[in-house]
Design a protein around this motif. Structure first.
Motif, PDB file in Angstrom:
ATOM      1  N   HIS A  83       0.820  -1.221   0.000  1.00 31.95           N
ATOM      2  CA  HIS A  83       0.000   0.000   0.000  1.00 31.95           C
ATOM      3  C   HIS A  83       0.854   1.272   0.000  1.00 31.95           C
ATOM      4  N   GLU A  84       2.129   1.126   0.393  1.00 32.33           N
ATOM      5  CA  GLU A  84       3.025   2.288   0.395  1.00 32.33           C
ATOM      6  C   GLU A  84       3.318   2.782  -1.029  1.00 32.33           C
ATOM      7  N   THR A  85       2.872   2.004  -2.036  1.00 35.46           N
ATOM      8  CA  THR A  85       3.064   2.440  -3.431  1.00 35.46           C
ATOM      9  C   THR A  85       1.756   2.988  -4.020  1.00 35.46           C
ATOM     10  N   MET A  86       0.748   3.189  -3.181  1.00 33.76           N
ATOM     11  CA  MET A  86      -0.567   3.533  -3.742  1.00 33.76           C
ATOM     12  C   MET A  86      -0.549   4.799  -4.607  1.00 33.76           C
ATOM     13  N   SER A  87       0.336   5.739  -4.252  1.00 32.18           N
ATOM     14  CA  SER A  87       0.345   6.982  -5.038  1.00 32.18           C
ATOM     15  C   SER A  87       0.861   6.737  -6.465  1.00 32.18           C
ATOM     16  N   GLN A  88       1.582   5.620  -6.667  1.00 37.87           N
ATOM     17  CA  GLN A  88       2.053   5.288  -8.029  1.00 37.87           C
ATOM     18  C   GLN A  88       0.960   4.615  -8.862  1.00 37.87           C
ATOM     19  N   HIS A  89      -0.062   4.110  -8.195  1.00 40.08           N
ATOM     20  CA  HIS A  89      -1.088   3.325  -8.900  1.00 40.08           C
ATOM     21  C   HIS A  89      -2.423   4.062  -9.039  1.00 40.08           C
ATOM     22  N   ILE A  90      -2.589   5.108  -8.249  1.00 39.06           N
ATOM     23  CA  ILE A  90      -3.868   5.822  -8.295  1.00 39.06           C
ATOM     24  C   ILE A  90      -3.576   7.275  -8.644  1.00 39.06           C
ATOM     25  N   ASN A  91      -4.224   7.741  -9.680  1.00 40.38           N
ATOM     26  CA  ASN A  91      -4.055   9.120 -10.115  1.00 40.38           C
ATOM     27  C   ASN A  91      -4.486  10.061  -8.988  1.00 40.38           C
ATOM     28  N   SER A  92      -3.680  11.076  -8.714  1.00 40.26           N
ATOM     29  CA  SER A  92      -3.976  11.957  -7.577  1.00 40.26           C
ATOM     30  C   SER A  92      -5.293  12.725  -7.762  1.00 40.26           C
ATOM     31  N   ALA A 109      -2.776 -17.896   7.430  1.00 41.14           N
ATOM     32  CA  ALA A 109      -1.609 -17.932   6.526  1.00 41.14           C
ATOM     33  C   ALA A 109      -0.349 -17.682   7.364  1.00 41.14           C
ATOM     34  N   ASP A 110       0.723 -17.281   6.722  1.00 40.64           N
ATOM     35  CA  ASP A 110       1.995 -17.058   7.414  1.00 40.64           C
ATOM     36  C   ASP A 110       1.880 -15.808   8.301  1.00 40.64           C
ATOM     37  N   THR A 111       1.863 -16.026   9.635  1.00 38.77           N
ATOM     38  CA  THR A 111       1.623 -14.894  10.550  1.00 38.77           C
ATOM     39  C   THR A 111       2.873 -14.023  10.725  1.00 38.77           C
ATOM     40  N   SER A 112       3.971 -14.403  10.051  1.00 36.33           N
ATOM     41  CA  SER A 112       5.151 -13.530  10.146  1.00 36.33           C
ATOM     42  C   SER A 112       5.105 -12.441   9.070  1.00 36.33           C
ATOM     43  N   ILE A 113       4.195 -12.567   8.116  1.00 36.31           N
ATOM     44  CA  ILE A 113       4.067 -11.516   7.082  1.00 36.31           C
ATOM     45  C   ILE A 113       3.017 -10.526   7.581  1.00 36.31           C
ATOM     46  N   ILE A 114       3.495  -9.423   8.092  1.00 37.57           N
ATOM     47  CA  ILE A 114       2.611  -8.446   8.740  1.00 37.57           C
ATOM     48  C   ILE A 114       2.836  -7.057   8.146  1.00 37.57           C
ATOM     49  N   THR A 115       1.876  -6.188   8.369  1.00 37.15           N
ATOM     50  CA  THR A 115       2.105  -4.794   7.997  1.00 37.15           C
ATOM     51  C   THR A 115       3.210  -4.228   8.898  1.00 37.15           C
ATOM     52  N   GLN A 116       3.964  -3.275   8.356  1.00 37.19           N
ATOM     53  CA  GLN A 116       5.132  -2.739   9.055  1.00 37.19           C
ATOM     54  C   GLN A 116       4.922  -1.253   9.317  1.00 37.19           C
ATOM     55  N   GLU A 117       5.294  -0.862  10.541  1.00 41.50           N
ATOM     56  CA  GLU A 117       5.131   0.526  10.986  1.00 41.50           C
ATOM     57  C   GLU A 117       5.522   1.554   9.901  1.00 41.50           C
ATOM     58  N   LYS A 118       6.726   1.375   9.333  1.00 38.12           N
ATOM     59  CA  LYS A 118       7.263   2.410   8.435  1.00 38.12           C
ATOM     60  C   LYS A 118       6.413   2.523   7.154  1.00 38.12           C
ATOM     61  N   THR A 119       6.115   1.362   6.549  1.00 37.08           N
ATOM     62  CA  THR A 119       5.347   1.390   5.292  1.00 37.08           C
ATOM     63  C   THR A 119       3.890   1.756   5.561  1.00 37.08           C
ATOM     64  N   THR A 120       3.387   1.382   6.736  1.00 33.15           N
ATOM     65  CA  THR A 120       2.013   1.770   7.088  1.00 33.15           C
ATOM     66  C   THR A 120       1.915   3.298   7.161  1.00 33.15           C
ATOM     67  N   LEU A 121       2.907   3.935   7.804  1.00 30.90           N
ATOM     68  CA  LEU A 121       2.853   5.406   7.929  1.00 30.90           C
ATOM     69  C   LEU A 121       2.982   6.094   6.563  1.00 30.90           C
ATOM     70  N   THR A 122       3.853   5.554   5.703  1.00 27.30           N
ATOM     71  CA  THR A 122       3.967   6.112   4.338  1.00 27.30           C
ATOM     72  C   THR A 122       2.614   6.020   3.643  1.00 27.30           C
ATOM     73  N   ALA A 123       1.988   4.836   3.769  1.00 27.71           N
ATOM     74  CA  ALA A 123       0.700   4.619   3.093  1.00 27.71           C
ATOM     75  C   ALA A 123      -0.385   5.528   3.673  1.00 27.71           C
ATOM     76  N   LEU A 124      -0.372   5.737   4.993  1.00 24.97           N
ATOM     77  CA  LEU A 124      -1.391   6.608   5.601  1.00 24.97           C
ATOM     78  C   LEU A 124      -1.235   8.044   5.103  1.00 24.97           C
ATOM     79  N   ASP A 125       0.004   8.511   5.008  1.00 24.49           N
ATOM     80  CA  ASP A 125       0.229   9.876   4.494  1.00 24.49           C
ATOM     81  C   ASP A 125      -0.283   9.995   3.057  1.00 24.49           C
ATOM     82  N   ASP A 126       0.033   8.984   2.251  1.00 23.56           N
ATOM     83  CA  ASP A 126      -0.411   9.015   0.850  1.00 23.56           C
ATOM     84  C   ASP A 126      -1.934   8.904   0.763  1.00 23.56           C
ATOM     85  N   ALA A 127      -2.510   8.090   1.650  1.00 24.42           N
ATOM     86  CA  ALA A 127      -3.973   7.896   1.641  1.00 24.42           C
ATOM     87  C   ALA A 127      -4.683   9.222   1.927  1.00 24.42           C
ATOM     88  N   LEU A 128      -4.155   9.995   2.855  1.00 26.14           N
ATOM     89  CA  LEU A 128      -4.808  11.280   3.173  1.00 26.14           C
ATOM     90  C   LEU A 128      -4.829  12.202   1.959  1.00 26.14           C
TER      91      LEU A 128
END
Ligand SMILES: C[S@@+](CC[C@H](N)C(=O)[O-])C[C@H]1O[C@@H](n2cnc3c(N)ncnc32)[C@H](O)[C@@H]1O
Length: 191
Positions: A83-92, A109-128
């Motif tokens: 999701h941290e790449t969302m700004s590349q996939h969705i026209n602003s 599924a594999d419980t070690s594959i989780i969302t990560q603080e850093k990429t989550t925050l990047t994605a939240l900024d882009d989402a806003l």
């Protein structure tokens, strides 16, 4: 503005209840964490167009199957990318009326594959930046797994820095909350 309330319902149900009034047949919406596709299906039934993100192929497959079973695939882009790449996939210029983050790992599924603080925050900024003028963003955070508590704290710091004259934040907590229980945050744009 910040408000807190408690619920006896599941936080996923509460997230959907909060989001529903913001969606119309003209809406663009974003599922930032597709998982097994429950949220994507919820959005697809109520939107003109949905963008859904996940980093796992099995999430894409599970979501594609769920959408097909419910005859709901036509308006959904399933994107195998973070999701941290969302700004590349969705026209602003394509503003979203609702954006969902349901963090953590893919159930069964594999419980070690989780969302990560850093990429989550990047994605939240882009989402806003992609949120429409009267749109809503919702986040369910799970402090119970490894890394989940740090991610929850990062989200709390993130929303505390938002301009309160532009964004209204609601915190929805379970009535039967334990220290490790998930939290739901909704951020309403009021610009
Ligand atoms: C709790 S599940 C989501 C549940 C889902 N919304 C549903 O309705 O079934 C969290 C998902 O986030 C995904 N995820 C982890 N890191 C991600 C990232 N950087 N971008 C997008 N999805 C990610 C995981 O692969 C997992 O499928």
């Amino acid at each position: 503005m910040l408000s807190t309330r408690f619920t006896q319902h599941s936080l996923v149900t509460e997230a959907h209840k909060s989001i529903q009034p913001y969606l119309s047949e003209q809406s663009i919406s974003i599922d930032a964490t597709m998982g097994n596709g429950h949220d994507t299906l919820f959005l697809a039934r109520r939107s003109l167009k949905v963008y859904a993100f996940d980093i796992q192929e099995n999430a894409i497959n599970a979501t594609r199957t769920r959408l097909k079973k419910n005859s709901c695939s036509a308006n959904v882009s399933l994107l195998l990318t973070g999701h941290e790449t969302m700004s590349q996939h969705i026209n602003s210029e394509e503003k979203a009326d609702a954006i969902l983050f349901n963090l953590g790992y893919l159930p069964h599924a594999d419980t070690s594959i989780i969302t990560q603080e850093k990429t989550t925050l990047t994605a939240l900024d882009d989402a806003l930046k992609l949120l429409s003028a009267k749109g809503i963003l919702s986040i369910i955070a799970y402090p119970g797994h490894c890394g989940g508590q740090a991610e929850l704290q990062a989200i709390i710091h993130w929303y505390q820095r938002l301009d309160s004259s532009h964004f209204a934040v609601s915190i929805i907590r379970s009535m039967h909350e334990k220290p490790d229980s998930p939290r739901l945050f909704t951020i309403q744009n009021s610009q």
